[in-house]
Design an enzyme around this catalytic site. Structure first.
Site, PDB file in Angstrom:
ATOM      1  N   GLU A 280       0.830  -1.194   0.000  1.00 15.63           N
ATOM      2  CA  GLU A 280       0.000   0.000   0.000  1.00 15.63           C
ATOM      3  C   GLU A 280       0.875   1.257   0.000  1.00 15.63           C
ATOM      4  OE1 GLU A 280      -4.149  -0.439   1.751  1.00 15.63           O
ATOM      5  OE2 GLU A 280      -3.213   0.918   3.190  1.00 15.63           O
ATOM      6  N   GLU A 283       2.040   1.751  -3.396  1.00 15.10           N
ATOM      7  CA  GLU A 283       0.904   2.193  -4.213  1.00 15.10           C
ATOM      8  C   GLU A 283       0.676   3.697  -4.016  1.00 15.10           C
ATOM      9  OE1 GLU A 283      -2.795   0.343  -3.123  1.00 15.10           O
ATOM     10  OE2 GLU A 283      -3.815   0.971  -4.951  1.00 15.10           O
ATOM     11  N   CYS A 300      -8.243  -2.410   4.141  1.00 15.01           N
ATOM     12  CA  CYS A 300      -8.156  -3.617   4.996  1.00 15.01           C
ATOM     13  C   CYS A 300      -9.475  -3.977   5.644  1.00 15.01           C
ATOM     14  CB  CYS A 300      -7.137  -3.470   6.109  1.00 15.01           C
ATOM     15  SG  CYS A 300      -6.045  -2.114   5.981  1.00 15.01           S
ATOM     16  N   SER A 320      -7.514   1.565  -2.231  1.00 14.93           N
ATOM     17  CA  SER A 320      -6.293   0.817  -2.511  1.00 14.93           C
ATOM     18  C   SER A 320      -6.680  -0.526  -3.117  1.00 14.93           C
ATOM     19  CB  SER A 320      -5.521   0.586  -1.211  1.00 14.93           C
ATOM     20  OG  SER A 320      -4.578  -0.438  -1.398  1.00 14.93           O
ATOM     21  N   LYS A 359     -15.369 -10.090   7.802  1.00 16.37           N
ATOM     22  CA  LYS A 359     -14.280 -10.903   7.242  1.00 16.37           C
ATOM     23  C   LYS A 359     -14.804 -12.214   6.662  1.00 16.37           C
ATOM     24  CE  LYS A 359     -10.570  -8.432   7.846  1.00 16.37           C
ATOM     25  NZ  LYS A 359      -9.806  -7.997   6.670  1.00 16.37           N
ATOM     26  N   GLU A 362     -15.885 -11.233   3.302  1.00 15.63           N
ATOM     27  CA  GLU A 362     -14.709 -10.984   2.465  1.00 15.63           C
ATOM     28  C   GLU A 362     -14.126 -12.303   1.960  1.00 15.63           C
ATOM     29  OE1 GLU A 362     -11.085  -8.001   3.072  1.00 15.63           O
ATOM     30  OE2 GLU A 362     -10.882  -9.750   4.346  1.00 15.63           O
ATOM     31  N   GLU A 367     -13.826 -12.964  -6.057  1.00 13.71           N
ATOM     32  CA  GLU A 367     -12.517 -12.573  -6.600  1.00 13.71           C
ATOM     33  C   GLU A 367     -11.366 -12.913  -5.648  1.00 13.71           C
ATOM     34  OE1 GLU A 367     -15.050 -10.661  -5.903  1.00 13.71           O
ATOM     35  OE2 GLU A 367     -14.451  -8.909  -4.724  1.00 13.71           O
ATOM     36  N   CYS A 504     -10.460  -2.309  14.734  1.00 14.03           N
ATOM     37  CA  CYS A 504     -10.739  -3.747  14.898  1.00 14.03           C
ATOM     38  C   CYS A 504     -10.878  -4.163  16.362  1.00 14.03           C
ATOM     39  CB  CYS A 504      -9.640  -4.572  14.243  1.00 14.03           C
ATOM     40  SG  CYS A 504      -9.214  -3.985  12.610  1.00 14.03           S
TER      41      CYS A 504
END
Ligand code: SF4
Ligand code: SF4
Ligand code: FES
Lengths: 581, 173
Positions: A280, A283, A300, A320, A359, A362, A367, A504
């Site tokens: 990141e 990036e 994230c 990102s 999560k 996710e 993908e 988190c």
């Protein structure tokens, strides 16, 4: 400050104006029972469990919404208040399935605790029971409205804290139910699956969708090589599942516990958190130098990603492209690690221990795979791991402290602080500063991005370029910040968003209860973990450097692109619509 | 009591005529981004369309900047809003205590059978919609129901068939 004098149960007490009787009583060590009340979030006075007697008042008052007044005389435990509380509880129980033994919240249910504290021995009222279908439409959460006591805490959290408005009270009278619009399943509306609703539900009406059975099955399968990763925030919360004080740092015991359960390798998401900083960070530098959508938003937090997909699809290019640390871990476990260990990738089964319900969503995004194999096979929340360990009879407190396996167990302090709001930003700045300027950062602690303030700002001088950054946590705060960005009123380069309040450490899969004070304690613990690490900068993680040398090549390289980066998709905001505007 | 909304996912063009759609857009345009006007806008929309199908609610939500969950919450909270097309004849059966005691449940049972609907629904021929309402205030005359503006008192289950036929005949004329 002028304070107000009153008496509670005959004892004098002083309180600031605006304080409620409930809060004033607590300062005297009197805990008036509550059910619908959730400090600062849900103060409706609707359940009438907290009834107290106020001298001179015609009726009993709800302590949670009654402000203190000068000379007020309050009695909390009179025959009249106790009877009223019991009756109100009995009425709630008359429309509640008595299934405590098989409920996911058995022993951690506020309704059960009230019934115990009030000494109920029978439920005298019988009548029609509400009948609403269960909702298993999402991989993250399940709803069982039959167990709902209509406290509306979930509605308030979803609206006021998260600003998502996925659920609402519908219908009226006996038919009242908390549900998404049109009684649709949660999976068909713009819900981000953050699980904050499940964190505040006093009962089992909204809860995480457990994958404990899948994990037991994988562990029992001799054909599988089962590896586990632990998210940064779980090492400062799992102890609470075993009665330890909030903020206990249990990293070593967590590792030992997972070994006892039979995982073949115990690794750390912190390792891929360090890797995320590399990818990141580069990036960001690339977008700054070569152009590209700015500000760059961190990626994230899967609840945040889904939020952008539903509500701000125009900003998708600003996200990102880095997969989250959880997904990077899975992708590497099934390639680099499998190869190194000489295990066929399809035998490797990846489990994550996460503070997060999103999560789970996710992990099943189509993908998120490498050549057709899912990066991550099962996601357990902190709560589910707690249950698994209790089922296995692991004496958690007595466990020794053990170390993570190598190489994916090697990490830095910068990775640990990913668990708290501002942590990704701080970790990124530690690395960006040193990589760009070539100079060592004197003080590693970037205090301005720490703490529970809703939106935080920082700017840092990178040899001539002033990098402007901002941090928000909780989607309500995130929305405020994003609105400014969308209107072009800011000049930030980099923005960190964590979906849950506090980051988190306050995730929707964390131990219940999670409140402001507990969040603060876990946060303090996270920074202690950071201070104790020998290496505190991601770009100095030796295992990450080896990974680049042996496998990835360079940050943003071809392999990284294939394994560690992803893309996003617009999602509809309204049921029955294909896209949002 | 609508468990699932009518016309789920149908495009607005399939439900409304062009004129209705333009009128709806005009109503919404007047209240653009004014969440406080929700109830009055829903009211106007219902006057226009006759009921509030899902797509109309979505359009209102979008236009006023109100979350769709809140729009639906309001629509289902107030009995004056309907999420399905209403019949030509709107039957409201009183379920107040007096009517209940005097036999409203048996009347309801018969109405459900005669019309083939549950409360909140409209008969297949589009003629009758059935609702159970709170006390109509004619307790001495119970069981009571209204059909549009007509009040029918001291209802007997056996006479309901004839009563409904009367309305069917006026429709036929
Ligand atoms: S998961 Fe989050 S967005 Fe979805 S209903 Fe719960 S609080 Fe709202
Ligand atoms: S689902 Fe839980 S939090 Fe929400 S209203 Fe029902 S009992 Fe309260
Ligand atoms: S806790 Fe006070 S009314 Fe519910």
């Amino acid at each position: 400050m002028n304070s107000i004098a009153l008496t509670i149960d005959g004892r004098p007490v002083k309180a600031a104006p605006g304080t409620t009787v409930l809060e004033a009583a607590a300062t005297l060590g009197i805990n008036i029972p509550t059910l619908c009340y959730l400090k600062d979030v849900n103060e409706l006075g609707s359940c009438r469990i907290c009834m107290v007697d106020v001298k001179g008042a015609r009726t009993l008052q709800a302590a949670c919404v009654t402000p203190v007044a000068e000379g007020m005389e309050v009695a909390t435990s009179t025959p009249r208040t106790l009877r009223a509380r019991r009756t109100n509880l009995e009425l709630i129980l008359s429309d509640h399935p008595q299934e405590c033994l098989t409920c996911i919240r058995n022993q951690n249910c506020e309704l059960q605790a009230l019934a115990e504290a009030m000494g109920l021995r029978e439920s005298p009222y019988e009548g029609k029971m509400s009948c609403h279908p269960e909702d298993w439409s999402t991989p993250s959460l399940a709803r069982n409205p039959a167990k709902c006591v209509l406290c509306r805490r979930c509605v308030s959290v979803c609206q006021k804290v998260q600003g998502v408005h996925a659920i609402q009270t519908m219908e009226r009278g006996f038919d009242t139910v908390v549900a998404p619009a049109f009684h649709l399943p949660l999976g068909e509306v713009a819900c981000v699956l953050c699980g904050q609703c499940s964190l505040v539900c006093p009962t089992g009406a909204i809860h995480e969708r457990s994958q404990v059975e899948e994990v037991w099955a994988a562990l029992a399968d001799p054909g599988r090589h089962v590896v586990v990763q632990t998210a940064p925030a779980t090492r400062v919360s799992l102890g609470e599942e075993f009665g330890m004080v909030p903020g206990s740092i249990v990293t070593g015991k967590l590792v030992a516990a997972l070994r006892r359960l039979g995982f073949d390798r115990v690794f750390d998401t912190d390792f891929t958190a360090d890797l995320t900083i590399m990818e990141e960070g580069y990036e960001l530098i690339r977008r700054l130098k070569e152009g590209g959508a700015l500000p760059l938003f961190t990626s994230c937090s899967p609840g945040w990603i889904k939020f952008v997909e539903h509500f701000y699809p125009k900003l998708l290019p600003n996200l990102s492209t880095c997969k989250s640390p959880q997904q990077m871990f899975g992708a590497l476990a099934k390639t680099y690690y499998a190869d190194k260990a000489g295990i066929p990738p399809d035998r490797v089964y990846v489990v994550s221990i996460m503070p997060c319900t999103a999560k789970k969503f996710e992990a099943v995004r189509p993908e998120m795979n490498v050549g057709g194999t899912r990066d991550v096979d099962a996601v357990l929340t902190t709560r589910e791991l707690g249950r698994m360990l209790r089922e296995a009879g692991v004496d958690f407190a007595a466990l020794p402290e053990e170390d993570y396996d190598r190489p994916f167990g090697i990490s830095t302090g910068a990775a640990a602080i990913f668990g708290a709001t501002g942590g990704v930003m701080e970790a990124a700045l530690r690395t960006a500063y040193e990589v760009v300027t070539g100079k060592a950062l004197g003080n590693l602690n970037i205090e301005t991005v720490r703490g529970l303030e809703g939106i935080k700002e920082v700017s840092i001088d990178l040899d001539g370029l002033t990098l402007k950054a901002a941090v928000a946590h909780g989607l309500g705060n995130a929305r405020r910040l994003v609105e400014l960005v969308a209107r072009g009123e800011t000049d930030y380069h980099f923005i960190e968003i964590m979906c849950c309040p506090g980051g988190c450490i306050g995730g929707g899969g964390q131990s219940i209860p999670t409140d402001a004070e507990i969040r603060q304690r876990r946060m303090d613990a996270i920074y202690t973990v950071d201070e104790r690490m020998t290496i505190r900068k991601s770009h100095e993680n030796p295992a990450v450097l080896t990974l680049y040398e042996e496998f990835l090549g360079e940050p943003l390289g071809l392999r990284s692109h294939e394994l560690l980066h992803t893309h996003y998709q617009p999602r509809s905001l309204y049921p029955g619509r294909r896209e949002s505007k | 009591m609508s468990q699932s909304a009518c016309c789920q996912g149908a495009a607005l063009s399939e439900i409304l005529t062009d004129d209705q759609r333009n009128a709806l857009d005009a109503i919404i345009a007047e209240h653009r981004n004014s969440p406080a006007d929700l109830i009055s806008v829903l009211h106007e929309a219902q006057e226009l369309v006759g009921y509030l199908p899902q797509e109309v609610q979505v359009r209102v939500a979008e236009g006023l900047g109100v979350p769709i969950s809140e729009v639906y919450g309001v629509v289902t909270f107030y009995s004056l809003f309907a999420t399905r097309p209403r019949g030509k004849f709107k039957i409201s059966l009183c379920n107040g205590t007096a009517c209940y005691v005097r036999g409203a449940p048996r009347v309801l049972d018969r109405l459900e059978r005669e019309l083939g609907v549950k409360p909140g629904d409209t008969s297949a021929d589009g003629l009758f919609s059935l609702d159970v309402v709170r006390c109509l205030g004619a307790c001495g005359l119970g069981p009571v129901m209204t059909v549009n503006a007509d009040v029918h008192a001291r209802l007997k289950p056996d006479r309901l068939g004839g009563l409904l036929d009367g309305y069917r005949r006026t429709e036929g004329q």
